[in-house]
Structure formats: structure tokens, C-alpha cells
Design an enzyme around this catalytic site. Structure first.
Site, PDB file in Angstrom:
ATOM      1  N   CYS A 120      -7.623 -28.499   8.296  1.00 30.15           N
ATOM      2  CA  CYS A 120      -8.908 -28.123   8.888  1.00 30.15           C
ATOM      3  C   CYS A 120     -10.018 -28.853   8.148  1.00 30.15           C
ATOM      4  O   CYS A 120      -9.874 -29.179   6.971  1.00 30.15           O
ATOM      5  CB  CYS A 120      -9.126 -26.613   8.885  1.00 30.15           C
ATOM      6  SG  CYS A 120      -9.467 -25.864   7.300  1.00 30.15           S
ATOM      7  N   CYS A 151     -11.211 -28.727  -0.698  1.00 28.72           N
ATOM      8  CA  CYS A 151      -9.900 -28.754  -1.351  1.00 28.72           C
ATOM      9  C   CYS A 151     -10.023 -29.390  -2.733  1.00 28.72           C
ATOM     10  O   CYS A 151     -10.593 -30.473  -2.876  1.00 28.72           O
ATOM     11  CB  CYS A 151      -8.908 -29.543  -0.510  1.00 28.72           C
ATOM     12  SG  CYS A 151      -7.229 -29.532  -1.181  1.00 28.72           S
ATOM     13  N   CYS A 159      -5.531 -25.084   4.174  1.00 32.11           N
ATOM     14  CA  CYS A 159      -6.497 -24.715   5.197  1.00 32.11           C
ATOM     15  C   CYS A 159      -7.477 -23.746   4.544  1.00 32.11           C
ATOM     16  O   CYS A 159      -7.290 -23.358   3.391  1.00 32.11           O
ATOM     17  CB  CYS A 159      -5.773 -24.064   6.369  1.00 32.11           C
ATOM     18  SG  CYS A 159      -6.760 -24.015   7.865  1.00 32.11           S
TER      19      CYS A 159
END
Length: 152
Positions: A88, A95, A16
Site C-alpha cells: 500500500c 516503512c 501494509c
């Protein structure tokens, strides 16, 4: 996968942005529901520390919180995971790629840390997101174990 792979825990990383609520909840829930069949971690692309209402939500559910900490996703670069799961939308976009990951999944949830209002109103949002994640984790445990056994 070799037969040895069936005995290795399924490695999962939840990602996240802040690693303050959703990913921490997911880590705790999968540790609880998956037990020793899973090796579970969480991290943030911009870790901010665990939200106190996350701790309160987990404590209310009877889940331990002493092992949890807000960590940077950079700590896990170069490690292999069976699943890397973003929880999220912002983390999904930022990421890093984990070359050893078997599958990258995205489960988008409202950010309870952004809830406004009284503590009771905010806790309602935390509990709702916690429940949603818990339901998804229950399904994930079954599917991940089934996929592991099919690969043996």
C-alpha cells in the site's frame, strides 16, 4: 551468494499499514504458492487486527488462516530479508529500512478494508484484490527462484 544460500528459504516480508487485508493475503498466498522455498511474514506500520472479510476470502480460497496474525513491523526490525514488499502507498512512505534486505519492492493495491456497501459488495472488492495479489505472487515465485539460482 554461497552455495549454502541456494538451500536457505527466500525470506519475504509484506508490509501494509494495518496488516489487516492486503499484506495478510500476500503472506498466505506466497506461503501456499512458494511452499518451503520461501519463509514469509507480514506486518503493519499501524497493525489493526485481521479484517474478518480477509479471513472469509482466504477460507473461500481454501487457504489456512489459523497461523495468521496482525503484527507490528517493529517485530522484524534488525532481521534480514531477501525482499521487503510494501502493498500500500502509505506503508511505502512509512516503512522502516531493513538494512539486510536484498530488494525493496512496492506493489500498490486498493485497500479492500475501506470498501463500502453490503457484505456482498465488500466481498467483491476483497476477492478482486486477492486475485490481483495472487497473479503477482505467481510471477514473483518464478522470478525470485530464478534470481536465487542465478546468484549461486
Amino acid at each position: 551468494m554461497s552455495s549454502n544460500g541456494a538451500h536457505r528459504p527466500i525470506r519475504v516480508l509484506f508490509v501494509c499499514t494495518g496488516n489487516s487485508a492486503r499484506s495478510i493475503m500476500a503472506e498466505s498466498l506466497l506461503r501456499h504458492q512458494g511452499g518451503s522455498d520461501f519463509d514469509v511474514y507480514s506486518a503493519g506500520t499501524d497493525p489493526r487486527g485481521i479484517n474478518p472479510l480477509t479471513v472469509r476470502t482466504l477460507t473461500e480460497a481454501g487457504l489456512p488462516t489459523d497461523h495468521l496474525g496482525s503484527k507490528s513491523v517493529e517485530l522484524f526490525l534488525g532481521q534480514a530479508f531477501d525482499y521487503v514488499i510494501t502493498v500500500c502507498d502509505q506503508a511505502r512512505q512509512t516503512c522502516p529500512v531493513f538494512p539486510g534486505s536484498h530488494q525493496s519492492l512496492h506493489w500498490g493495491y486498493e485497500d479492500p478494508a475501506e470498501a463500502i456497501g453490503t457484505d456482498d459488495q465488500r466481498m467483491k472488492v476483497f476477492r478482486s484484490v486477492f486475485t490481483q495479489i495472487g497473479q503477482r505472487i505467481s510471477q514473483f515465485v518464478i522470478i525470485a527462484k530464478r534470481e536465487r539460482m542465478a546468484a549461486v
